[in-house]
Design a protein around this motif. Structure first.
Motif, short mmCIF file in Angstrom:
data_model
loop_
_atom_site.label_atom_id
_atom_site.label_comp_id
_atom_site.label_asym_id
_atom_site.label_seq_id
_atom_site.Cartn_x
_atom_site.Cartn_y
_atom_site.Cartn_z
N GLU A 172 -55.41 13.57 -58.67
CA GLU A 172 -56.84 13.33 -58.82
C GLU A 172 -57.54 14.60 -59.28
OE1 GLU A 172 -57.59 10.00 -55.31
OE2 GLU A 172 -57.88 12.13 -54.87
N GLU A 173 -58.55 14.43 -60.12
CA GLU A 173 -59.40 15.54 -60.53
C GLU A 173 -60.75 15.39 -59.83
OE1 GLU A 173 -59.52 17.22 -64.79
OE2 GLU A 173 -61.28 15.94 -64.60
N LEU A 174 -61.18 16.48 -59.20
CA LEU A 174 -62.44 16.47 -58.44
C LEU A 174 -63.45 17.40 -59.10
CD1 LEU A 174 -60.73 15.38 -55.95
CD2 LEU A 174 -62.31 16.71 -54.55
N GLU A 175 -64.67 16.90 -59.29
CA GLU A 175 -65.76 17.79 -59.70
C GLU A 175 -66.59 18.13 -58.48
OE1 GLU A 175 -68.12 16.41 -62.98
OE2 GLU A 175 -66.30 15.82 -64.07
N LEU A 216 -53.35 16.32 -55.11
CA LEU A 216 -52.44 15.20 -55.03
C LEU A 216 -52.96 14.18 -54.04
CD1 LEU A 216 -48.87 16.63 -54.62
CD2 LEU A 216 -49.79 15.42 -56.59
N GLY A 217 -52.89 12.90 -54.41
CA GLY A 217 -53.04 11.86 -53.40
C GLY A 217 -51.82 11.90 -52.51
N SER A 218 -51.84 11.15 -51.43
CA SER A 218 -50.68 11.09 -50.54
C SER A 218 -49.45 10.66 -51.32
CB SER A 218 -50.91 10.08 -49.42
OG SER A 218 -52.03 10.45 -48.68
N PHE A 219 -48.29 11.26 -51.02
CA PHE A 219 -47.08 10.62 -51.52
C PHE A 219 -46.54 9.75 -50.39
CE2 PHE A 219 -44.64 14.23 -49.77
CZ PHE A 219 -45.38 15.34 -50.16
N GLY A 220 -45.76 8.75 -50.76
CA GLY A 220 -45.25 7.83 -49.76
C GLY A 220 -46.27 6.75 -49.41
N SER A 229 -50.55 21.78 -47.57
CA SER A 229 -51.32 22.66 -48.45
C SER A 229 -52.66 21.98 -48.69
CB SER A 229 -50.56 22.86 -49.77
OG SER A 229 -51.32 23.67 -50.65
N PRO A 230 -53.57 22.09 -47.71
CA PRO A 230 -54.78 21.26 -47.74
C PRO A 230 -55.69 21.53 -48.93
CG PRO A 230 -54.91 22.90 -45.97
CD PRO A 230 -53.52 22.96 -46.52
N ASN A 231 -55.49 22.65 -49.63
CA ASN A 231 -56.27 22.89 -50.86
C ASN A 231 -55.84 21.95 -51.97
OD1 ASN A 231 -56.77 25.13 -49.23
ND2 ASN A 231 -57.20 26.45 -50.99
N TYR A 232 -54.59 21.52 -51.97
CA TYR A 232 -54.04 20.77 -53.10
C TYR A 232 -53.54 19.39 -52.75
CZ TYR A 232 -54.05 25.22 -55.58
OH TYR A 232 -54.43 26.38 -56.18
N MET A 233 -53.46 19.06 -51.44
CA MET A 233 -52.85 17.79 -51.05
C MET A 233 -53.58 17.20 -49.87
SD MET A 233 -48.83 18.51 -50.89
CE MET A 233 -48.57 20.26 -50.94
N ARG A 234 -53.58 15.85 -49.81
CA ARG A 234 -54.10 15.16 -48.65
C ARG A 234 -53.03 15.03 -47.56
NH1 ARG A 234 -58.11 11.28 -49.17
NH2 ARG A 234 -59.23 11.28 -51.13
N ALA A 252 -61.09 23.20 -48.42
CA ALA A 252 -59.83 22.62 -48.88
C ALA A 252 -60.12 21.30 -49.56
CB ALA A 252 -58.90 22.42 -47.68
N ALA A 253 -59.86 21.24 -50.87
CA ALA A 253 -60.22 20.04 -51.65
C ALA A 253 -59.33 18.86 -51.29
CB ALA A 253 -60.10 20.34 -53.14
N GLY A 254 -58.11 19.12 -50.80
CA GLY A 254 -57.19 18.02 -50.45
C GLY A 254 -57.71 17.23 -49.26
#
Lengths: 190, 190
Positions: A22-25, A39-43, A116-121, B67-69
């Motif tokens: 996902e791209e966030l503004e 990244l959205g959740s994997f799995g 990695s909460p900056n890049y993943m949920r 954290a954007a995630g």
């Protein structure tokens, strides 16, 4: 504490079978605007659980599993996705039976970790399991996993091993060690 | 220990500005074949470094960063990508100056962590930094970060906080705590 940035837009920019980007503004409270990717959740968005299977107050079980990301076998803890209708303990118990060949009678909640909460949920729940009994379930593992016994007084040695690297596993083990040292689970029999 | 599966094919199946998804066809040593997906490195394949900035043998500095995630502020450690030509310590020192507003004279290597080696290649080096001095560098942060002092005797309390969740940060902090308790860095002055 800062006011959260405003999410002005969020759109999917790439997708595969398991992953979604996902791209966030964002507009921060000081007016600065940035575009982030995450990244959205994997799995498939199901909850995930990781289990520390305790033999006693010093020893626990690990598995050695092939890791496709780093292309080598890794010492790790049993983990997996919780299926619809399962509690965390039920999902953890199923994964334990599939990956280690044991179930557990006592379940204790420990924490919820991000990677990695900056890049993943992505988040994973961590539970400790006690009172183990032998029971194997057939899972979707491509090959049987080696089960390895380790102990909390050898965590620095574990960290030095070539076949160990996973931060969330090390965090879970140190957390159980510190909590046990603080008297956690003292009320139960050993 | 099992023989590694054979990688029969590896192809890119999705790509965005930061992320790249690969599909792997694997054949395990028992003949079972599986198709896995994994992420290529995010952040352009450069090495990453995370820093534990030590005030003394009990206290260290953390930052509070958006954290954007997970769409919220998180207590975490300074970290970032090492730029071409930088050593790990030089990259770590630049990140420290940008995110915390201090540099460090002493650097000690701790470990290399993976996040989820089944699904990602990503790795991060962990270093401890001592002998801090004030110096701020302008980075690419969208807003100034709050700096928070914490101590190794309060890691269980840290784990309980709503604004803390990052497994690799907890693993790094427990690792430094255990190593300090084992006499690590004893030779240096405090």
């Amino acid at each position: 504490m800062s006011q959260k940035p405003q999410i002005k837009a969020c759109r999917e920019v790439a997708r595969s079978r398991l992953f979604r980007v996902e791209e966030l503004e964002l507009k921060f409270s000081n007016g600065v605007e940035r575009t982030y990717e995450r990244l959205g959740s994997f799995g498939s968005g199901h909850q995930a659980v990781m289990v520390v299977p305790l033999l006693d107050h010093n020893r626990f079980l690990m598995i050695r599993e092939y890791a496709a990301g780093t292309e080598d076998y890794q010492l790790t803890l049993p983990k997996g996705l919780v299926e619809p209708g399962e509690s965390l303990a039920e999902g953890g118990n199923r994964e334990l039976k599939e990956e280690v060949g044991v179930g557990a009678k006592q379940w204790h909640y420990l924490s919820e970790f991000t990677l990695s909460p900056n890049y993943m949920r992505n988040q994973i729940h961590v539970m400790a399991a006690k009172d183990l009994y032998e029971e194997r379930l057939e899972g979707d593992e491509p090959e049987p996993m080696e089960v390895v016994e380790w102990s909390f007084d050898r965590l620095l040695e574990l960290n030095e091993r070539e076949d160990f690297s996973e931060a969330r596993v090390l965090a879970a083990l140190f957390l159980v060690k510190e909590k046990l040292q603080s008297g956690w689970l003292k009320e139960t029999n050993d």
